[in-house]
Write an enzyme that holds these catalytic residues in place. Structure first.
Site, PDB file in Angstrom:
ATOM      1  N   GLY A 107      12.793  -4.266  10.412  1.00 38.32           N
ATOM      2  CA  GLY A 107      12.293  -2.922  10.154  1.00 38.32           C
ATOM      3  C   GLY A 107      11.780  -2.303  11.444  1.00 38.32           C
ATOM      4  O   GLY A 107      12.207  -2.672  12.541  1.00 38.32           O
ATOM      5  N   THR A 134       3.161 -11.991  12.569  1.00 33.94           N
ATOM      6  CA  THR A 134       2.208 -10.871  12.563  1.00 33.94           C
ATOM      7  C   THR A 134       2.419 -10.007  11.323  1.00 33.94           C
ATOM      8  O   THR A 134       1.933  -8.874  11.274  1.00 33.94           O
ATOM      9  CB  THR A 134       2.386  -9.996  13.824  1.00 33.94           C
ATOM     10  OG1 THR A 134       3.750  -9.591  13.925  1.00 33.94           O
ATOM     11  CG2 THR A 134       1.973 -10.748  15.078  1.00 33.94           C
ATOM     12  N   HIS A 152      -6.012 -11.367  12.632  1.00 39.58           N
ATOM     13  CA  HIS A 152      -5.343 -10.183  12.076  1.00 39.58           C
ATOM     14  C   HIS A 152      -5.597  -8.965  12.972  1.00 39.58           C
ATOM     15  O   HIS A 152      -6.130  -7.939  12.540  1.00 39.58           O
ATOM     16  CB  HIS A 152      -5.822  -9.912  10.656  1.00 39.58           C
ATOM     17  CG  HIS A 152      -4.801  -9.177   9.818  1.00 39.58           C
ATOM     18  ND1 HIS A 152      -4.572  -9.451   8.497  1.00 39.58           N
ATOM     19  CD2 HIS A 152      -3.946  -8.166  10.133  1.00 39.58           C
ATOM     20  CE1 HIS A 152      -3.630  -8.652   8.023  1.00 39.58           C
ATOM     21  NE2 HIS A 152      -3.236  -7.852   9.016  1.00 39.58           N
ATOM     22  N   ILE A 201       8.842  -2.560  13.001  1.00 41.54           N
ATOM     23  CA  ILE A 201       8.134  -3.460  13.909  1.00 41.54           C
ATOM     24  C   ILE A 201       9.081  -4.523  14.441  1.00 41.54           C
ATOM     25  O   ILE A 201       9.036  -4.877  15.629  1.00 41.54           O
ATOM     26  CB  ILE A 201       6.922  -4.090  13.197  1.00 41.54           C
ATOM     27  CG1 ILE A 201       5.952  -2.994  12.749  1.00 41.54           C
ATOM     28  CG2 ILE A 201       6.210  -5.065  14.122  1.00 41.54           C
ATOM     29  CD1 ILE A 201       4.818  -3.481  11.865  1.00 41.54           C
ATOM     30  N   GLU A 241      -6.597 -15.353   3.976  1.00 37.74           N
ATOM     31  CA  GLU A 241      -7.549 -14.756   4.918  1.00 37.74           C
ATOM     32  C   GLU A 241      -8.876 -14.426   4.232  1.00 37.74           C
ATOM     33  O   GLU A 241      -8.872 -13.979   3.090  1.00 37.74           O
ATOM     34  CB  GLU A 241      -6.947 -13.475   5.511  1.00 37.74           C
ATOM     35  CG  GLU A 241      -5.730 -13.728   6.375  1.00 37.74           C
ATOM     36  CD  GLU A 241      -5.165 -12.447   6.990  1.00 37.74           C
ATOM     37  OE1 GLU A 241      -5.850 -11.395   6.924  1.00 37.74           O
ATOM     38  OE2 GLU A 241      -4.057 -12.489   7.538  1.00 37.74           O
ATOM     39  N   ARG A 252       2.661 -11.002   7.205  1.00 35.72           N
ATOM     40  CA  ARG A 252       1.724 -11.393   6.160  1.00 35.72           C
ATOM     41  C   ARG A 252       1.727 -12.915   6.052  1.00 35.72           C
ATOM     42  O   ARG A 252       2.773 -13.562   6.111  1.00 35.72           O
ATOM     43  CB  ARG A 252       2.104 -10.771   4.809  1.00 35.72           C
ATOM     44  CG  ARG A 252       1.806  -9.282   4.704  1.00 35.72           C
ATOM     45  CD  ARG A 252       0.318  -9.010   4.661  1.00 35.72           C
ATOM     46  NE  ARG A 252      -0.007  -7.603   4.431  1.00 35.72           N
ATOM     47  CZ  ARG A 252      -0.292  -6.721   5.381  1.00 35.72           C
ATOM     48  NH1 ARG A 252      -0.243  -7.099   6.653  1.00 35.72           N
ATOM     49  NH2 ARG A 252      -0.602  -5.474   5.088  1.00 35.72           N
TER      50      ARG A 252
END
Length: 328
Positions: free
Chosen positions: A156, A238, A288, A158, A269, A240
């Site tokens: 995508g 980076t 994160h 990123i 998290e 999920r």
């Protein structure tokens, strides 16, 4: 009465968007998520929520807040929101795409470099006074990036930004796995090849994860996936945390099935698998930080507030992820 409830403190530039539009709002001063019961109590009667990724907005919230019409998430991902429940209740959900693309790609590349060149270990080595001079075969020997193969899982925005950095800056060969082919122009620019997941694993020297968290992608990186990777490979995540089976990753790192990892996100998290915390060689961990530049985080808050403003003023918000609600 407030029309908007901001569940956690955001940057003032975002709040200013609502103030300038004359939209009554209330913002919690805290930076931690509310328990669901408390969130419901504080948000009663509002038409809009501005939420962060640590807020869990599920069926019980939508049932308890019948006046709610829009949830604006300050993130590109929205797996913290039950999208199907929102759609059933006629609630629009928006996100903040594009604005964090470059910052997150920078972070992914930083983690890849940190793990490859063993920066966390080297930093500790110097700070602890254990460095006594240059030697040819130094303890923190790393691996090259230049000319190696980078596998992108999820091409995508990123993923493409990460691939551009790798190809143009480091001469890396680009493989990618995605549900659909990237635009021909992007493939040509990056000399990128779309390949099956198994081939991505077996041929890549570095694998960088950029796919959303969905039921289909949960634990896609399993023990079997790590066995298919090169023993010299480094994993970067980076996106999920739940895309990676952390227990399997720990075992793969301990056994030498893969060489290292750079992780900015985790399954539970802020808890981190204790095995990852024990691994001090070739593993870089971050809390994160993907979008964590002042410019990017500020723009995310502004975009979320703009989504709310546009909707409450009767216009279509730019970033609805369930646009079918708007058509209803």
């Amino acid at each position: 009465m407030s029309r908007v409830f901001i569940t956690q403190r955001i940057y003032p530039e975002g709040v200013r968007i609502l103030e300038q539009a004359g939209i009554p709002h209330q913002m919690r001063p805290d930076e931690n998520p509310l328990p669901t019961a408390d969130l419901i109590e504080q948000a009663r009667g509002v038409e809009a929520l501005i939420t962060l990724v640590t807020d869990r907005i599920a069926e019980d919230v939508f049932q308890a807040l019948p006046e709610l019409r829009i949830v604006a998430n300050v993130a590109v991902g929205y797996d913290n929101i039950d999208l199907s429940a929102a759609t059933r209740h006629g609630v629009v959900v928006t996100n903040t795409p594009d604005v964090l693309t470059e910052a997150t790609a920078d972070m992914a590349f930083a983690l890849m470099l940190a793990a490859a060149r063993r920066i966390p270990e080297a930093d500790r080595f110097v700070r602890e006074g254990r460095w006594h001079g240059w030697t040819l075969m130094q303890e923190q020997m790393g691996v090259d990036l230049y000319g190696r193969t980078l596998g992108i899982f999820g091409m995508g925005r990123i993923g493409a930004a990460m691939a551009r950095r790798a190809h143009h800056g480091f001469g890396m060969r680009i493989l990618y796995t995605n549900r659909s082919a990237a635009p021909a122009g992007l493939e040509q620019e990056l000399q990128a090849e779309r390949v099956p997941f198994e081939r991505l694993l077996s041929e890549s020297d570095f694998v960088s994860i950029h796919a959303p968290a969905t039921p289909e992608t949960r634990h896609v990186f399993t023990a079997d996936a790590f066995r298919r990777m090169k023993p010299t490979a480094i994993l970067v995540n980076t996106a999920r945390g739940p895309l990676v089976d952390e227990a399997a990753l720990v075992n793969a790192l301990r056994s030498g099935e893969i060489a290292g990892a750079g992780l900015d996100v985790f399954e539970e998290e802020p808890q981190v698998h204790p095995g990852l915390l024990e691994l001090t060689e070739r593993v870089a961990l971050a809390p994160h930080l993907g979008s964590a530049t002042l410019e990017t985080r500020t723009r995310m808050c502004v975009m979320a507030a703009e989504n709310v403003r546009e909707f409450l003023q009767g216009r279509r918000p730019a970033n609805a992820v369930n646009p079918e609600v708007l058509a209803g």
